[in-house]
Design a protein around this motif. Sequence first.
Motif: not given
Length: 144
Positions: A26, A30, A116, A119
């Motif tokens: 994941s 992303r 990013l 995250e």
Amino acid sequence: MNASKGHEIDAQRLREFSTFANFSDSDLQRLLRAAHRNTRSSPWPLILEQTPSDACFILLSGEAGVYVGRTQVATVGPGEVIGESALRQGQLRNATVTTTGPAEILRIDKAELTRLLDEIPALREAVDATAERHSPESDTAGPS
């Protein structure tokens, strides 16, 4: 090739580099959705010394020379994150980085990188480690 298939291939390639070993599938997806992919067949300047930071780069293939003034101080290769330190610190670039020949590059714009880093903890760790290796204090460059 559609974007999804291209991202799968690029994710597999990133997994081959130690910098991205701790990324989940994941996380890689992303990262790849946020990045702009470029393929160059000849040398291409990624970063120019003493210019504002607006993006960082990841080399998927090829090599790049790192120059301070006209002196080459390093060569970086596939899997390397480039330009992250000045970008995060809001400083001017301290070197010029130019691919040496054919290369595949991921470009991540400043706003995307900021998002990013919040995250994806593995990206923050990778960028912190890369920034430490690229810090000017660790350079052994002579006068330019």
